[in-house]
Design an enzyme around this catalytic site. Structure first.
Site, PDB file in Angstrom:
ATOM      1  N   HIS A 508      42.447  29.664  45.783  1.00  8.87           N
ATOM      2  CA  HIS A 508      42.010  30.754  44.652  1.00  8.87           C
ATOM      3  C   HIS A 508      41.627  30.130  43.355  1.00  8.87           C
ATOM      4  O   HIS A 508      40.724  30.598  42.745  1.00  8.87           O
ATOM      5  CB  HIS A 508      43.294  31.646  44.737  1.00  8.87           C
ATOM      6  CG  HIS A 508      43.149  32.696  43.681  1.00  8.87           C
ATOM      7  ND1 HIS A 508      43.087  34.127  43.969  1.00  8.87           N
ATOM      8  CD2 HIS A 508      43.145  32.664  42.310  1.00  8.87           C
ATOM      9  CE1 HIS A 508      43.028  34.753  42.844  1.00  8.87           C
ATOM     10  NE2 HIS A 508      43.221  33.873  41.967  1.00  8.87           N
ATOM     11  N   GLU A 509      42.667  29.284  42.771  1.00 13.42           N
ATOM     12  CA  GLU A 509      42.377  28.934  41.592  1.00 13.42           C
ATOM     13  C   GLU A 509      41.240  27.838  41.340  1.00 13.42           C
ATOM     14  O   GLU A 509      40.297  28.039  40.298  1.00 13.42           O
ATOM     15  CB  GLU A 509      43.907  27.786  41.243  1.00 13.42           C
ATOM     16  CG  GLU A 509      44.866  28.772  40.961  1.00 13.42           C
ATOM     17  CD  GLU A 509      44.786  30.001  40.339  1.00 13.42           C
ATOM     18  OE1 GLU A 509      44.089  29.745  39.271  1.00 13.42           O
ATOM     19  OE2 GLU A 509      45.626  30.826  40.253  1.00 13.42           O
ATOM     20  N   HIS A 512      38.324  30.074  40.542  1.00 15.52           N
ATOM     21  CA  HIS A 512      37.889  30.401  39.156  1.00 15.52           C
ATOM     22  C   HIS A 512      37.198  29.154  38.694  1.00 15.52           C
ATOM     23  O   HIS A 512      36.478  29.530  37.777  1.00 15.52           O
ATOM     24  CB  HIS A 512      39.570  30.462  38.725  1.00 15.52           C
ATOM     25  CG  HIS A 512      40.217  31.853  38.686  1.00 15.52           C
ATOM     26  ND1 HIS A 512      39.466  33.095  38.733  1.00 15.52           N
ATOM     27  CD2 HIS A 512      41.359  32.099  39.074  1.00 15.52           C
ATOM     28  CE1 HIS A 512      40.287  33.952  38.928  1.00 15.52           C
ATOM     29  NE2 HIS A 512      41.492  33.619  39.233  1.00 15.52           N
ATOM     30  N   HIS A 515      33.644  29.425  39.443  1.00 16.06           N
ATOM     31  CA  HIS A 515      32.983  30.572  38.764  1.00 16.06           C
ATOM     32  C   HIS A 515      32.718  30.230  37.058  1.00 16.06           C
ATOM     33  O   HIS A 515      31.623  30.648  36.592  1.00 16.06           O
ATOM     34  CB  HIS A 515      34.227  31.850  38.699  1.00 16.06           C
ATOM     35  CG  HIS A 515      33.342  33.271  38.213  1.00 16.06           C
ATOM     36  ND1 HIS A 515      34.179  34.231  38.364  1.00 16.06           N
ATOM     37  CD2 HIS A 515      32.339  33.509  38.120  1.00 16.06           C
ATOM     38  CE1 HIS A 515      33.425  35.311  38.234  1.00 16.06           C
ATOM     39  NE2 HIS A 515      32.465  34.791  37.916  1.00 16.06           N
TER      40      HIS A 515
END
Length: 719
Positions: A508-509, A512, A515
């Site tokens: 998940h991190e 980021h 992104h």
């Protein structure tokens, strides 16, 4: 003035332009020598990577961190001076010489200038081992934030921007969106209000900046040490009990409720209810004395600002630029999901209660807030034969990192390589270069700060350090980010071993980070994760699904003692079943916190006499489980400084993520479909907020968004 501004906003919304030769906001860079073939590109040093970037008209930079309180103070004063002079130039430019670049584009340049300093201060504040530096960074952040608010209220600058906008320039794409958003920001800051009201809003916003910095800093500083005997920690894995800093003496073990992995380890495994209760109550009172009065002022100040600006509540003000658009729509989303989950939540609660009755022999036993994690873990072990702790052997840190990098590289067409970290602000820091595999274009850098330590931010976060942006000279500044994590550290001769939940968090991190690094937005305010708050989690939440797929896990997950041993498929299937079996508990808790967030930002008013602890505890007790008496979890609810009136966005974004994942699940190559990966990179990750995210989502999906995949994921929609 106010009427003219509102008319202008309407004109922009309708897209009505008058012909005018467009003026490029940035000059074209000079032609440079062609880059080397991708197969020959293999930078060994940061300098080589930076030199390669110049061939693509890109810049790769690392932050130069201040090393003393005096240096921090100097950096802030320098930033204020430079930005102030640039604002003077915008205001002084005669109307006949105004261009997009020297007005609207220049404002983005100034926002970028401020963010570079603010980002360094945040990194120091959250990660420095020097307490004096952390304090200085916190103080400086407060001062910079308050000053930055004041820049929004430069009437001379607003008049210049307004005058340029009234020329109805012929803009398109990001330029048009930037002008529209800048005008919206001025309206939301109160620049269209009468002088007295505008002055009040400015004063309150400066006070709010100071208060939110204090609130967050108090959470970072909050800590507690609890000592337990071995008997009190019955059920807690031996590996944890023997880890550094936990075992104090022969029969004394120190547990820190402010360290996330320690808190969860005990809450999920300790058989003695008294132990879980003691730990939970201390954790839910962290920062209580310091933060409750601060939070009261924050909520009242936000409410005052919202009403001065003409909004019914802070929640309405905050949701306006987000996907939800209104507080009512956000609340309706929370209410709908809460209702949809009610039957499943009730069944899970009843099952947990029967487990507790059986374990304790008390027919009247009830599930308390300190019980649910423990019985969820027990259910996984007993019914689904899944012991989360036994799965750790399959996820040694180094191999998991390499496996994760391989997956993102494959899907997005990237190369990731470790370099010596510059600067190295803590021991053990890592730095990686990222470039495009097809073109060899350098895309950016990311740091990994993997393990907990005293004074460090105690959860998980991606911190932007240098964001993507087309610079005034024409070159593109590629991003640099840091992932601040708190995974279990190595112990003795054992590597850092991650739980499956840890791996979900890691994917998940890192989503980021990707992104941020893959952005192609021309302006800083649109780059990377600078998207609406109720969308920002979706691209990362998508990749949590990869950790539940057997084919994906087999690419890297293996017993660190014998790499030929993979996670058995039946165990993974049981893990999925266990996840679904406790989804009601998980999401009802998330929705309860979202309901608290919205309640605080709609029901707390200056002089209203609201008891924020009672309000928060009552909402959670009604939607989830009874909150322990005399606790104040809301004082340690850090999202109230960054996701205020926006915590609903986690579930909102997860709804979108579930739908976007179907594009992979329904393809022939499944989650490793390279074409879908490139589409995701180009339509979602690269775009940022350079266009409306509704458009980006629909372009990736090839159709309008549907909620059914999310409901199916929750186990409440079976078609």
């Amino acid at each position: 003035m106010r009427y003219a501004a509102l008319c202008l906003l309407l004109w922009l919304a309708l897209g009505c332009n008058t012909p005018e030769p467009p003026s490029p906001s940035r000059p074209k860079p000079a032609k440079l020598p062609p880059p080397p073939p991708p197969e020959e590109f293999n930078p060994a040093t940061l300098r080589e990577f930076q030199q390669a970037a110049t061939r693509f008209h890109n810049i790769i930079s690392v932050p130069k961190l201040e090393q003393s309180p005096e240096a921090i103070d100097h950096a802030v004063r320098q930033t204020m001076t430079r930005v102030g002079a640039a604002l003077d130039a915008i205001a002084a430019c005669s109307h006949d010489k105004q261009t997009f670049a020297n007005t609207i584009g220049a404002l983005d340049d100034l926002d970028y200038e401020i963010s570079l300093t603010a980002n360094r201060l945040q990194l120091i504040q959250e990660t420095s081992t020097n307490a004096a530096l952390r304090e200085a960074a916190t103080s400086a952040s407060k001062r910079l934030s308050e000053w930055a608010v004041g820049t929004d209220y430069r009437q001379d600058v607003y008049r210049a921007v307004h005058a340029y906008a009234l020329t109805l320039p012929n803009l398109a794409g990001e330029d048009k969106k930037l002008l529209k958003d800048v005008l919206r920001d001025y309206r939301r800051a109160g620049l269209t209000l009468p002088d007295e009201a505008r002055g009040q809003v400015e004063k309150l916003r400066k006070e709010l900046a100071r208060l939110t910095t204090d609130f967050h800093a108090n959470i970072t500083k909050a800590q507690a040490d609890l000592n337990f005997t071995r008997a009190e920690l019955e059920g807690v894995p031996e590996d944890f009990l023997g880890s550094p800093g936990v075992k104090v003496s022969e029969d004394t073990y120190r547990v820190q409720p402010n360290v996330t992995f320690q808190f969860l380890m005990v809450m999920e495994n300790a058989r003695r209810e008294a132990t879980r209760r003691k730990l939970a109550i201390v954790q839910q009172n962290l920062a209580r004395a310091e933060n409750l009065p601060v939070l009261q002022l924050i909520l009242e100040t936000r409410d005052q600002i919202a009403h001065l600006l003409g909004y019914p509540s802070w929640a309405d003000y905050q949701t306006e630029p987000k996907m939800a658009g209104t507080a009512q729509r956000a609340q309706s989303f929370v209410d709908q999901l809460t209702t949809e989950l009610a039957p499943k939540f009730a069944r899970e609660l009843a099952e947990f209660r029967q487990m507790k009755v059986k374990e304790t022999g008390n027919a009247e036993a009830k599930i308390e807030s300190w019980d649910w994690r423990y019985y969820a873990n027990q259910l996984k072990k007993e019914r689904y034969t899944v012991d989360a702790e036994q799965l750790r052997v399959y996820f040694p840190m180094e191999k998991t990192l390499r496996g994760m990098f391989d997956i993102y590289q494959t899907l997005f067409g990237l190369k990731i390589q470790r370099l010596d970290p510059h600067p190295q602000w803590v021991n053990g820091l890592r730095m990686y270069a990222v470039w495009d595999a097809e073109t060899a274009e350098p895309l950016g850098l990311f740091y990994l700060d993997l393990y907990p330590r005293e004074g460090k931010y105690n959860h998980f976060a991606q911190l932007p350090l240098i964001e993507g942006k087309r610079l005034p000279g024409g070159r593109y500044q590629r991003p640099t980010v840091a992932l601040v994590c708190n995974f279990p550290p190595p112990s003795g001769d054992k590597p850092s071993l991650l739980s499956h939940a840890d791996v979900v968090t890691l994917f998940h991190e890192f989503g980021h980070a990707m992104h941020s690094l893959l952005t192609r937005a021309q302006y800083a305010r649109f780059a990377g994760t600078r998207v609406p708050r109720d969308f920002v989690e979706a691209p990362s939440q998508m990749f949590e699904n990869w950790v539940w797929d057997k084919k994906v896990l087999d690419r890297f997950a293996a017993d660190y003692r014998d790499s030929s041993k993979k996670i058995p498929e039946n165990i993974l299937n049981h893990l999925k079943e266990a996840k679904l079996a406790t989804a009601g508990m998980h999401y009802r808790r998330q929705l309860a916190l979202a309901a608290v967030d919205l309640a605080l930002h709609t029901q707390v008013h200056p002089g209203g006499g609201q008891d924020i602890v009672k309000l928060s505890n009552d909402v959670v007790s009604k939607s989830f489980l009874p909150v322990p008496p005399d606790t104040a979890f809301v004082a340690y609810f850090g999202h109230l400084t960054t996701y205020d009136a926006g915590y609903y966005g986690y579930a909102w974004a997860e709804d979108i993520a579930a739908d976007m994942t179907t594009r992979f699940e329904n393809s022939h190559d499944g989650l490793m479909d390279v074409k879908k990966g490139r589409r995701l990179r180009n339509e979602i990750y690269a775009q940022g907020d350079s266009r409306d995210v509704h458009e980006s989502i629909e372009k990736f999906l090839g159709r309008p968004h549907r909620i059914q995949p999310f409901l199916k994921q929750l186990g409440i929609y079976t078609k």
